[in-house]
Motif scaffolding. Structure first.
Motif, PDB file in Angstrom:
ATOM      1  N   VAL A 184      -6.917  -5.182   1.689  1.00  0.00           N
ATOM      2  CA  VAL A 184      -7.032  -5.599   0.304  1.00  0.00           C
ATOM      3  C   VAL A 184      -7.111  -4.433  -0.680  1.00  0.00           C
ATOM      4  CG1 VAL A 184      -7.610  -6.763  -1.348  1.00  0.00           C
ATOM      5  CG2 VAL A 184      -6.723  -7.913   0.352  1.00  0.00           C
ATOM      6  N   LEU A 185      -8.498  -3.960  -0.087  1.00  0.00           N
ATOM      7  CA  LEU A 185      -8.860  -2.570  -0.804  1.00  0.00           C
ATOM      8  C   LEU A 185      -8.471  -0.962  -0.739  1.00  0.00           C
ATOM      9  CD1 LEU A 185     -12.857  -3.639  -0.303  1.00  0.00           C
ATOM     10  CD2 LEU A 185     -11.905  -3.450  -2.077  1.00  0.00           C
ATOM     11  N   LYS A 186      -7.669  -0.794   0.091  1.00  0.00           N
ATOM     12  CA  LYS A 186      -6.732   0.030   0.209  1.00  0.00           C
ATOM     13  C   LYS A 186      -5.725  -0.105  -0.332  1.00  0.00           C
ATOM     14  CE  LYS A 186      -7.833   2.010   4.763  1.00  0.00           C
ATOM     15  NZ  LYS A 186      -7.828   2.551   6.249  1.00  0.00           N
ATOM     16  N   CYS A 187      -4.705  -1.127  -0.148  1.00  0.00           N
ATOM     17  CA  CYS A 187      -3.893  -1.261  -0.913  1.00  0.00           C
ATOM     18  C   CYS A 187      -4.466  -0.817  -3.067  1.00  0.00           C
ATOM     19  CB  CYS A 187      -3.601  -3.060  -0.920  1.00  0.00           C
ATOM     20  SG  CYS A 187      -2.438  -3.490  -1.508  1.00  0.00           S
ATOM     21  N   PHE A 188      -5.037  -1.940  -3.075  1.00  0.00           N
ATOM     22  CA  PHE A 188      -6.203  -1.104  -4.735  1.00  0.00           C
ATOM     23  C   PHE A 188      -6.335   0.281  -5.312  1.00  0.00           C
ATOM     24  CE2 PHE A 188      -9.710  -1.907  -7.827  1.00  0.00           C
ATOM     25  CZ  PHE A 188      -8.876  -1.567  -8.329  1.00  0.00           C
ATOM     26  N   SER A 189      -6.612   0.881  -4.016  1.00  0.00           N
ATOM     27  CA  SER A 189      -6.984   2.137  -4.540  1.00  0.00           C
ATOM     28  C   SER A 189      -5.457   3.178  -4.134  1.00  0.00           C
ATOM     29  CB  SER A 189      -7.366   2.539  -3.022  1.00  0.00           C
ATOM     30  OG  SER A 189      -8.447   3.265  -2.884  1.00  0.00           O
ATOM     31  N   SER A 190      -4.627   2.679  -3.750  1.00  0.00           N
ATOM     32  CA  SER A 190      -3.223   2.669  -3.625  1.00  0.00           C
ATOM     33  C   SER A 190      -2.761   2.953  -5.096  1.00  0.00           C
ATOM     34  CB  SER A 190      -2.209   2.348  -2.656  1.00  0.00           C
ATOM     35  OG  SER A 190      -0.703   3.026  -2.685  1.00  0.00           O
ATOM     36  N   TRP A 191      -2.765   1.682  -5.676  1.00  0.00           N
ATOM     37  CA  TRP A 191      -2.262   0.854  -7.015  1.00  0.00           C
ATOM     38  C   TRP A 191      -2.472   1.476  -8.124  1.00  0.00           C
ATOM     39  CZ3 TRP A 191       2.285  -1.907  -9.035  1.00  0.00           C
ATOM     40  CH2 TRP A 191       2.431  -2.264  -7.171  1.00  0.00           C
ATOM     41  N   THR A 232       0.803  -1.083   0.185  1.00  0.00           N
ATOM     42  CA  THR A 232      -0.388  -0.033   0.428  1.00  0.00           C
ATOM     43  C   THR A 232       0.813   1.588   0.128  1.00  0.00           C
ATOM     44  OG1 THR A 232      -1.930  -1.324   1.365  1.00  0.00           O
ATOM     45  CG2 THR A 232      -1.990   1.176   0.957  1.00  0.00           C
ATOM     46  N   VAL A 233       2.299   1.183   0.721  1.00  0.00           N
ATOM     47  CA  VAL A 233       2.568   2.138   0.686  1.00  0.00           C
ATOM     48  C   VAL A 233       3.825   2.684  -0.434  1.00  0.00           C
ATOM     49  CG1 VAL A 233       2.600   2.281   3.378  1.00  0.00           C
ATOM     50  CG2 VAL A 233       4.770   1.633   2.796  1.00  0.00           C
ATOM     51  N   LEU A 234       4.140   1.933  -1.246  1.00  0.00           N
ATOM     52  CA  LEU A 234       5.008   1.768  -2.041  1.00  0.00           C
ATOM     53  C   LEU A 234       4.210   2.715  -3.032  1.00  0.00           C
ATOM     54  CD1 LEU A 234       7.292   0.397  -3.668  1.00  0.00           C
ATOM     55  CD2 LEU A 234       6.075  -0.949  -4.063  1.00  0.00           C
ATOM     56  N   PRO A 235       3.217   2.561  -3.961  1.00  0.00           N
ATOM     57  CA  PRO A 235       2.966   3.681  -4.913  1.00  0.00           C
ATOM     58  C   PRO A 235       2.643   5.041  -4.213  1.00  0.00           C
ATOM     59  CG  PRO A 235       1.133   1.998  -4.960  1.00  0.00           C
ATOM     60  CD  PRO A 235       1.788   1.518  -3.531  1.00  0.00           C
ATOM     61  N   GLU A 291     -14.099   4.515  -1.902  1.00  0.00           N
ATOM     62  CA  GLU A 291     -12.737   4.641  -2.048  1.00  0.00           C
ATOM     63  C   GLU A 291     -11.690   4.279  -3.536  1.00  0.00           C
ATOM     64  OE1 GLU A 291     -12.077   7.361  -1.948  1.00  0.00           O
ATOM     65  OE2 GLU A 291     -13.033   7.822   0.222  1.00  0.00           O
ATOM     66  N   ALA A 292     -11.912   2.999  -3.680  1.00  0.00           N
ATOM     67  CA  ALA A 292     -11.383   2.003  -4.608  1.00  0.00           C
ATOM     68  C   ALA A 292     -12.199   2.305  -5.553  1.00  0.00           C
ATOM     69  CB  ALA A 292     -11.151   0.580  -3.896  1.00  0.00           C
ATOM     70  N   VAL A 293     -13.359   1.576  -5.665  1.00  0.00           N
ATOM     71  CA  VAL A 293     -13.932   2.211  -7.157  1.00  0.00           C
ATOM     72  C   VAL A 293     -13.690   3.591  -7.535  1.00  0.00           C
ATOM     73  CG1 VAL A 293     -16.550   2.177  -8.206  1.00  0.00           C
ATOM     74  CG2 VAL A 293     -15.675   0.113  -6.765  1.00  0.00           C
ATOM     75  N   VAL A 294     -13.753   3.977  -6.744  1.00  0.00           N
ATOM     76  CA  VAL A 294     -13.850   6.090  -7.414  1.00  0.00           C
ATOM     77  C   VAL A 294     -12.488   6.184  -7.628  1.00  0.00           C
ATOM     78  CG1 VAL A 294     -13.893   8.479  -6.703  1.00  0.00           C
ATOM     79  CG2 VAL A 294     -15.728   7.011  -6.164  1.00  0.00           C
ATOM     80  N   ASN A 295     -11.521   6.014  -6.831  1.00  0.00           N
ATOM     81  CA  ASN A 295     -10.045   6.680  -7.622  1.00  0.00           C
ATOM     82  C   ASN A 295      -9.720   5.699  -8.743  1.00  0.00           C
ATOM     83  OD1 ASN A 295      -9.315   7.419  -5.440  1.00  0.00           O
ATOM     84  ND2 ASN A 295      -8.684   6.052  -3.307  1.00  0.00           N
ATOM     85  N   ALA A 296     -10.010   4.176  -8.874  1.00  0.00           N
ATOM     86  CA  ALA A 296      -9.930   3.763 -10.062  1.00  0.00           C
ATOM     87  C   ALA A 296     -10.819   4.182 -11.349  1.00  0.00           C
ATOM     88  CB  ALA A 296     -10.787   1.855 -10.301  1.00  0.00           C
ATOM     89  N   ILE A 297     -11.941   4.208 -11.100  1.00  0.00           N
ATOM     90  CA  ILE A 297     -13.038   5.404 -12.390  1.00  0.00           C
ATOM     91  C   ILE A 297     -12.262   6.491 -12.457  1.00  0.00           C
ATOM     92  CG2 ILE A 297     -14.845   6.748 -12.522  1.00  0.00           C
ATOM     93  CD1 ILE A 297     -15.973   3.664 -10.804  1.00  0.00           C
ATOM     94  N   SER A 298     -11.724   7.209 -11.794  1.00  0.00           N
ATOM     95  CA  SER A 298     -11.266   8.073 -11.835  1.00  0.00           C
ATOM     96  C   SER A 298     -10.042   8.788 -13.246  1.00  0.00           C
ATOM     97  CB  SER A 298     -11.009  10.036  -9.948  1.00  0.00           C
ATOM     98  OG  SER A 298     -12.418   9.336 -10.013  1.00  0.00           O
ATOM     99  N   GLN A 299      -9.254   8.208 -13.217  1.00  0.00           N
ATOM    100  CA  GLN A 299      -7.639   7.633 -12.911  1.00  0.00           C
ATOM    101  C   GLN A 299      -7.911   8.368 -14.361  1.00  0.00           C
ATOM    102  OE1 GLN A 299      -5.281   4.770 -14.237  1.00  0.00           O
ATOM    103  NE2 GLN A 299      -6.803   3.351 -13.711  1.00  0.00           N
ATOM    104  N   PRO A 300      -7.139   9.520 -14.510  1.00  0.00           N
ATOM    105  CA  PRO A 300      -7.394  10.236 -16.361  1.00  0.00           C
ATOM    106  C   PRO A 300      -7.552   9.994 -17.500  1.00  0.00           C
ATOM    107  CG  PRO A 300      -5.504  11.749 -14.787  1.00  0.00           C
ATOM    108  CD  PRO A 300      -5.832  10.056 -14.118  1.00  0.00           C
TER     109      PRO A 300
END
Length: 918
Positions: free
Chosen positions: A217-224, A166-169, A256-265
């Motif tokens: 897991v969901l937080k980790c996905f959000s970060s990646w 999670t902290v890597l990205p 958060e995970a869904v919004v972050n995934a959908i919102s990436q440019p």
């Protein structure tokens, strides 16, 4: 950390050992003396960046230490790795990596804050090593933690791995990697998601995975996903996150995970994946309705965020898929439901405000298509936007009086801002719907006001008027055929409440330009405005509306002037309004009087001003005290504001055809000048008693400054006596406002031969008094206030290029240039704020360009002084800087860079983290 006997403060010269670090930490956390705490913190910051940190950090991580001490050790490691990477020999990378892995495994079941800090340190190490020195960093991390280790519980190992991943990205996003490395590492990380995502999918799908693991897991996905990973590679995890939305424990993290995934440019490139996401989003509608019914604001808010993220970020890409228009329309309707969510914002719901930007985006995208496609979508979406207007006006309605009475002032303010956002949206929507929108609003208002069987609430009427006002304020409604009807309806409104009355006033104000073109309708609304002036609760709306009418319709107001002046005088005498509204009212009267004949103006001015002059005469005889000071400033302010807008020369006219409306050009002196000459002695009397009070002097100067700005050449008869008064004022007690007024007079009248003598005399006097005060001009470069220093630099930058063409300027520079250079170098050396360096660089550049022969001597002499401009720079560094400056006479940008570089050396900041954003 246990409480121990109070440790003595660590001396600043103390060695950076484990024992001393522990003492300093104890002092930081437990010493009640704030100075000791600050000393400890300063010493600890030095310890963290010292070479000894490599040694004591590991010792501080011993398992028998308390978490605060362990945390400091882990933080020191992270700082050394992230900021001083180049100090680490390549042959130590592997042992460092191995030690970090060992400690992370050891802390897997220990303190969470220490574990996170160690993971951040390893992440920083990985980012600096990949791809060359550590080709498969992420895969290695996964493998290391999946290996059996009998000493560490499997779940604890799993959580430690997830924390690291999670902290890597996150560490990548904040890292100080050079730009070329950042691109390189980003693409390596994006490829390595192949080692991460299958593991995350597996953990989410396992039946026995506990909730806290799934959440991680969901937080980790959000970060990646923020590493711009292709959306199709995220598809399985996004679908898994949608499933997790059904679990209340995972809901927030899944959103958060869904919004972050959908919102990436980058996501808009994957249209097929976006289309696949519409059904699961639409599938949330039942959950959304239930949440709304049960008053579960968190759930409705989260689902709305997902729908808006998909719609707002990708409306263009989805509209392009014409064959899928129905599914996108369904998404739009879902967002419409969120906009119109039941309840009053912000008390019963906070969701609707999230949707407003979406409607802007959708409209922009529709209107950007070529004509044929736009016509198709206009047909589909015009009805949607008409529905949106109804929904927004419903949301803008005030609650019942009883309910509103229970709202806090903060809730009322949030609601006010929300209504402004709605107003902006309606104004924007006008571009899509055009005149039909105004007709629709007018029809609804008409039906509401004429329906005798079903009396409407004031809230409904107010919201419709508010919609009208929102559009009329910024859109030109002069050609609208419904405005006459609206002006006719306004007097029929039964005004039973302050909010409705305010909106009626602001609507009339918004229509003031229309009234200027249709003066016959003024009488329909003016009585309402004058009546409202007497109500303190309507102060802002009534006064600002009268001011707009007087400004826009002044040539049609002479028949009403006597009435307007009488009502205004009455409310001013009763002191109904606060100071700022009194000032606006005087500006309104200034506009009104500007259109009258000179004798009428003088007559009205006499009746308007006389009571205040009498009051001022009385105050001028009193001994100065705080209450009569306020009264004096108030009266002077009223006169200033009246003279700001009283302009019979029509300087401010922007009417295209004013020949019909223009009053005849006056003969004789300007009415404002007549009044100023009458009160001049009285103002001098007030000044004589209040000359040492900056606010009173400023109020006096404001009267003349506003008059000069408005009257321009017409002010000429006042110039000699005003110059004389200003000179006396400034000689006795210098005030900044007197200089500002002097500048105004110089600016307007210095070019006219007739006024040159008094202006010149005043300018010389102000200059000599100021120089006597400050001894030398360069002192202003050393002031602590940045605006003063900037202005001074600007003056010298303008003056220096004149040193060749104007002999006296050349002589001044020759005699005092060295003092100027000395002051500039002192500022660069550390005396002035770093934000001012560009301005000092401008002076150095101008000296070099226009006074090169002097500068080469002066800079050499200045730099020979020991410890000048800073003890931190060596003679060699000073010599290099001097040569660089003297060589660069063309490129000002380069000089600015040199000065920035040199000031960092002078301040001991060169090569530190403080320079990163400089």
């Amino acid at each position: 950390m246990e409480r121990r006997a109070e440790a003595p403060p660590p001396p600043q010269g103390l060695d950076f050992t484990v024992e001393n670090v522990e003492k300093a930490l104890h002092q930081l956390y437990y010493d009640p003396n704030i100075e000791n705490k600050n000393l400890a913190q300063k010493w600890l910051m030095q310890a963290q960046v010292s070479p000894q940190a490599w040694h004591f950090s590991w010792l501080l991580l011993n398992m028998d230490k308390v978490p605060e001490i362990q945390y400091f050790g882990a933080s020191a490691l992270h700082i050394k790795i992230s900021r001083y990477w180049n100090d680490i020999p390549a042959d130590q990378y592997e042992s460092l990596k191995s030690q970090l892995f060992t400690h992370i495994t050891r802390f897997a079941g220990g303190s969470k804050i220490v574990l996170t800090r160690l993971c951040v340190a390893l992440a920083s190490l990985a980012l600096s090593m990949m791809p060359e020195a550590w080709p498969c960093a992420v895969a290695d991390m996964v493998r290391m933690f999946q290996a059996e280790d009998s000493n560490v519980d499997g779940r604890a190992r799993c959580l430690a791995l997830l924390e690291l991943l999670t902290v890597l990205p996150e560490e990548f996003q904040t890292s100080r990697l050079p730009q070329y490395r950042k691109g390189q590492v980003r693409s390596v990380l994006a490829q390595e998601c192949g080692s991460v995502f299958p593991l995350l999918e597996q953990l989410l799908q396992q039946q026995d995975s506990p909730g806290f693991i799934k959440q991680k897991v969901l937080k980790c996905f959000s970060s990646w996903v923020q590493l711009e990973i292709p959306l199709m590679d995220c598809e399985n995890l996004i679908q898994a996150a949608f499933t997790s939305l059904q679990d209340p424990e995972l809901f927030d993290t899944a959103v958060e995970a869904v919004v972050n995934a959908i919102s990436q440019p980058d996501a808009q490139r994957y249209v097929n994946t976006l289309l696949k996401l519409i059904p699961p989003v639409l599938g949330l509608q039942e959950q959304l309705r239930q949440a709304v019914q049960s008053g579960d604001m968190e759930t409705s808010h989260g689902i709305c965020r997902i729908a808006v993220a998909l719609g707002e970020n990708h409306s263009r890409a989805l509209l392009d898929q014409v064959e899928h228009w129905q599914s996108f329309l369904a998404l739009v309707n879902m967002i419409m439901f969120c906009t119109g969510i039941p309840g009053h914002y912000p008390v019963n719901e906070t969701t609707s405000s999230l949707t407003l930007t979406f409607w802007y985006t959708l409209q922009d995208d529709i209107l950007s298509f070529e004509p044929d496609k736009q016509a198709v979508y206009q047909q589909v979406y015009r009805p949607v936007y008409f529905q949106l207007v109804d929904v927004l006006l419903h949301k803008a309605q005030f609650p019942s009086d009883e309910e509103y009475g229970f709202w806090s002032s903060d809730e009322k303010e949030q609601f006010r801002i929300y209504r402004v956002d709605i107003s902006d949206t309606l104004m924007y929507v006008y571009e899509m719907l055009g005149a039909e929108l105004l007709s629709s609003l007018y029809d609804k208002l008409g039906r509401l006001l004429t329906n005798t069987e079903q009396p409407s609430t004031w809230q409904h009427t107010e919201a419709l008027l508010y919609g009208f006002q929102s559009i009329a304020e910024t859109i030109d409604v002069n050609y609208s055929d419904v405005v006459p009807g609206l002006i006719g309806l306004i007097p029929r409104i039964s005004i039973s409440n302050v909010q409705l009355a305010d909106t009626v006033m602001f609507t009339i104000g918004a229509l003031s330009e229309w009234l200027a073109d249709h003066p016959v309708m003024i009488n329909n609304v003016l009585p309402l405005v004058l009546q409202a002036l007497g109500n303190p609760e309507l102060s802002i709306s009534s006064v600002s509306t009268l001011k707009k009418i007087c400004r826009e319709c002044k040539y049609d107001l002479p028949p009403y002037a006597a009435n307007i002046v009488a009502v205004s005088q009455e409310v001013l005498m009763k002191q109904i309004h606060k100071t700022s509204q009194c000032m606006w009212l005087m500006q309104a009267l200034g506009f009104l009087l500007s259109a009258l004949q000179v004798e009428e103006i003088l007559k009205n001015l006499h009746s308007l001003i006389t009571p205040y002059i009498q009051q001022l005469e009385k105050l001028a005889d009193e001994t100065p005290n705080p209450s009569n000071k306020l009264a004096i400033i108030h009266i002077l302010g009223l006169l200033s504001n009246l003279f700001t807008t009283l302009d019979i020369s029509h300087h401010d006219d922007d009417h295209e055809s004013t020949e019909v409306k223009k009053v005849p050009v006056q003969q004789g002196p300007n009415p404002v000048v007549v009044v100023l000459q009458q009160v001049f002695q009285l103002i001098q009397k007030v000044l004589s008693k209040w000359l040492n009070d900056a606010q009173v002097v400023e109020s006096v100067c404001a009267i003349f400054e506003k008059s000069v700005k408005t009257l321009l050449d017409d002010f000429a008869p006042m110039v000699p006596q005003l110059c004389e008064m200003l000179g006396q004022m400034y000689s006795t007690i210098p005030q900044a406002s007197a200089i500002d007024l002097t500048r105004q007079l110089v600016h307007i009248f210095a070019h006219e031969p007739a006024h040159f003598p008094p202006i010149k005399a005043l300018f010389l006097l102000v200059t000599s008094v100021t120089l006597t005060l400050f001894q030398q001009g360069v002192l202003s470069l050393k002031f602590p206030e940045a605006p003063t220093v900037k202005a001074s630099c600007g003056f010298f930058t303008e003056l220096l290029p004149r040193c060749r063409e104007i002999a006296p300027v050349g002589q001044v520079v020759h005699e005092n240039g060295k003092v100027l250079l000395q002051a500039v170098l002192e500022g660069v050396g550390g005396q002035a704020s770093r934000s001012l360096m560009d301005h000092f660089a401008e002076i150095l550049f101008a000296l070099n360009k226009h006074c090169f022969s002097y500068l080469s001597i002066w800079i050499k002499e200045a730099m020979q002084q020991d410890g000048f401009p800073s003890a931190r720079v060596s003679p060699e560094q000073k010599e290099t800087f001097s040569q660089q400056i003297l060589r660069e006479r063309v490129n000002k940008r380069r000089v600015k860079e040199m000065v920035k570089e040199f000031t960092l050396l002078c301040r001991g900041l060169h090569g530190t983290e403080y320079t990163a954003d400089y």
